[in-house]
Design a protein around this motif. Structure first.
Motif, PDB file in Angstrom:
ATOM      1  N   ALA A 123      61.791 -35.436 -17.355  1.00  0.00           N
ATOM      2  CA  ALA A 123      62.371 -34.842 -18.667  1.00  0.00           C
ATOM      3  C   ALA A 123      61.307 -35.239 -19.780  1.00  0.00           C
ATOM      4  O   ALA A 123      60.961 -34.824 -20.805  1.00  0.00           O
ATOM      5  CB  ALA A 123      63.592 -35.321 -19.003  1.00  0.00           C
ATOM      6  N   SER A 124      60.525 -36.407 -19.371  1.00  0.00           N
ATOM      7  CA  SER A 124      59.566 -36.972 -20.313  1.00  0.00           C
ATOM      8  C   SER A 124      58.318 -36.493 -20.296  1.00  0.00           C
ATOM      9  O   SER A 124      57.426 -36.399 -21.192  1.00  0.00           O
ATOM     10  CB  SER A 124      59.529 -38.641 -20.097  1.00  0.00           C
ATOM     11  N   TRP A 125      57.798 -35.681 -19.243  1.00  0.00           N
ATOM     12  CA  TRP A 125      56.531 -34.967 -19.226  1.00  0.00           C
ATOM     13  C   TRP A 125      56.809 -33.445 -18.784  1.00  0.00           C
ATOM     14  O   TRP A 125      55.518 -32.838 -18.856  1.00  0.00           O
ATOM     15  CB  TRP A 125      55.641 -36.036 -18.355  1.00  0.00           C
ATOM     16  N   GLY A 126      57.412 -33.083 -18.340  1.00  0.00           N
ATOM     17  CA  GLY A 126      57.887 -31.787 -17.885  1.00  0.00           C
ATOM     18  C   GLY A 126      57.820 -31.506 -16.625  1.00  0.00           C
ATOM     19  O   GLY A 126      58.182 -32.548 -15.846  1.00  0.00           O
ATOM     20  N   SER A 127      57.425 -30.112 -15.796  1.00  0.00           N
ATOM     21  CA  SER A 127      57.818 -29.754 -14.413  1.00  0.00           C
ATOM     22  C   SER A 127      56.662 -29.138 -14.067  1.00  0.00           C
ATOM     23  O   SER A 127      56.139 -28.352 -14.840  1.00  0.00           O
ATOM     24  CB  SER A 127      59.213 -29.399 -14.241  1.00  0.00           C
ATOM     25  N   ILE A 128      56.325 -29.206 -12.564  1.00  0.00           N
ATOM     26  CA  ILE A 128      55.404 -28.294 -12.042  1.00  0.00           C
ATOM     27  C   ILE A 128      56.275 -27.423 -10.883  1.00  0.00           C
ATOM     28  O   ILE A 128      57.101 -28.015 -10.557  1.00  0.00           O
ATOM     29  CB  ILE A 128      54.362 -29.084 -11.405  1.00  0.00           C
TER      30      ILE A 128
END
Length: 429
Positions: free
Chosen positions: A127-132
């Motif tokens: 949640a802190s940097w997103g997802s791939i």
């Protein structure tokens, strides 16, 4: 239920005024499994009139009037989806695999219908940097257009012409199909309502089918020296005046447009004499290179039971219905296209029934090499979507689609129409 299906369900339920919940949750060791899906079926009656030269209604009415009745799935296919999620090494890890058993309008002794596999992907992030995401899922460009279309719960157009697993909804009469694509994409965290997604997806060759034009005659297949580049950004807000605005785009280098294999010198049959005539050799052509590009933007607001959605797209070499289909002429010249739709809905207080009306158009401009004129496809739709239970919705729709091909040279203007009444139900679980 996986994220894409949740989004599709939530968007469809904007037109149905029902509540979505997770599917069947199953704890399994370190994993939590989620089994969900969609089941829908409709009776449709489509009346075709006019000419046989349209893109949505071609070859269906024999230059007269013809009515077709079908019992078929709507714009959403039937879905069975298994997804799982876990937290490992400070990462949220997930997967989704789905299949779509269809109910095609063709039949055979083996039962007819068709099957698709639209989703197989993994995700990881925080949640802190997103997802791939890596795998096959709904395309990035134009995805919000279809997910906010009220006919996602119903049928729209295509019920009397297609033999596939779904109908068209408003595809080709307001937006280009986002498609289901192999992709590698990054999605940002949600920063107070703002988020974005960017990625690369499988490159495809241009295709000349899907319109009254004959372009380069190639088939749609994997190709190109580069993948397609896609991105979208959106901002959402809640409250008594809730809404969302978005913008997205796509760009892909197309190679060998209008390529020909060439032929050696030889002989051909002469229908006049019944004999043979010499044929000169023709040189092979590698075709031309170009870049197909498109951009769109839209927004939706909801206040006091009323909903309003507006959307617009424009592009070059992208087509007007399916991505890259009919985007180029036989010489490799790009055709410009644009379109959009407007949609208004109202939810009856205390009843939950959502009433909606929408209009949209998709346009394809002829090039200087095309024998025929510009193409315009438009559709009016009115619908009623009633939540019989928390998960089951009854649907009634009427859609009036029209294709127009402008006059040019020896070709007169042609018009074809398809008016469809559909009644049925859709279940989410």
């Amino acid at each position: 239920m996986n994220n894409t299906i949740k989004l599709a369900v939530a968007s469809a339920l904007l037109a149905a005024a029902s509540n979505a919940s997770a599917g069947i949750m199953i704890p399994a060791g370190d994993w939590t499994l989620d089994i969900g899906g969609v089941v829908n079926m409709y009776y449709t009656s489509t009346r075709h009139t006019g000419d046989d030269a349209g893109t949505l209604t071609a070859g269906t009415n024999n230059n007269g009037t013809k009515t077709k009745s079908n019992i078929t799935t709507g714009l959403l296919p039937n879905y069975l989806t298994v997804s799982g999620k876990t937290r490992q090494n400070d990462l949220d890890v997930g997967f989704t695999i789905s299949m779509q058993p269809g109910a095609a309008t063709t039949s055979s002794l083996s039962g007819g219908g068709g099957n698709e596999n639209r989703q197989q992907f993994i995700t990881f992030g925080d949640a802190s940097w997103g997802s791939i995401k890596l795998g096959k899922d709904l395309g990035i460009f134009a995805s919000d257009a279809i997910l906010n279309d009220m006919t996602l719960l119903g049928v729209g157009s295509g019920a009397g012409t297609l033999n596939g697993t779904t109908t068209l909804g408003r595809i080709g009469t307001g937006y280009i199909y986002a498609d289901w694509k192999n992709q590698i994409a990054y999605s940002s965290p949600n920063w107070n309502g703002f988020s974005f997604t960017a990625g690369v997806s499988q490159g495809w060759n241009a295709n000349g089918t899907g319109s009254p034009y004959a372009a380069n005659g190639t088939t749609t297949q994997a190709g190109g020296s580069q993948p397609a580049f896609e991105a979208k950004a959106s901002y959402s807000w809640a409250g008594d005046f809730a809404g969302k605005v978005w913008v997205s785009g796509i760009s892909q280098k197309m190679r060998g447009i209008g390529a020909t294999a060439g032929n050696a010198a030889g002989f051909a049959f002469d229908p006049t004499t019944g004999g043979s005539i010499p044929v000169a050799a023709t040189a092979a052509s590698s075709g031309t290179d170009d870049r197909s590009e498109a951009v769109d933007f839209g927004g939706t607001i909801n206040v006091a039971g009323f909903g309003l959605t507006g959307y617009y797209f424009t592009g070059s070499g992208i087509g007007n219905q399916y991505q890259f289909s009919s985007g180029y002429d036989a010489l490799g010249q790009a055709r410009d296209s644009d379109g959009g739709y407007v949609q208004a809905t109202y939810t009856i207080p205390g009843v939950g029934t959502k009433l909606g009306a929408s209009w949209g158009t998709s346009n394809l401009d002829a090039t200087s090499n095309d024998a025929r004129g510009d193409v315009s496809s438009e559709m009016w739709t009115i619908g009623a979507y009633h939540p019989l239970t928390k998960h089951l919705n009854l649907v009634a729709e009427y859609s009036d689609a029209k294709d127009t091909v402008d006059a040019r040279g020896a070709f007169a203007e042609t018009k074809s129409k398809a008016k469809t009444v559909s009644l049925g139900a859709i279940l989410f679980f």
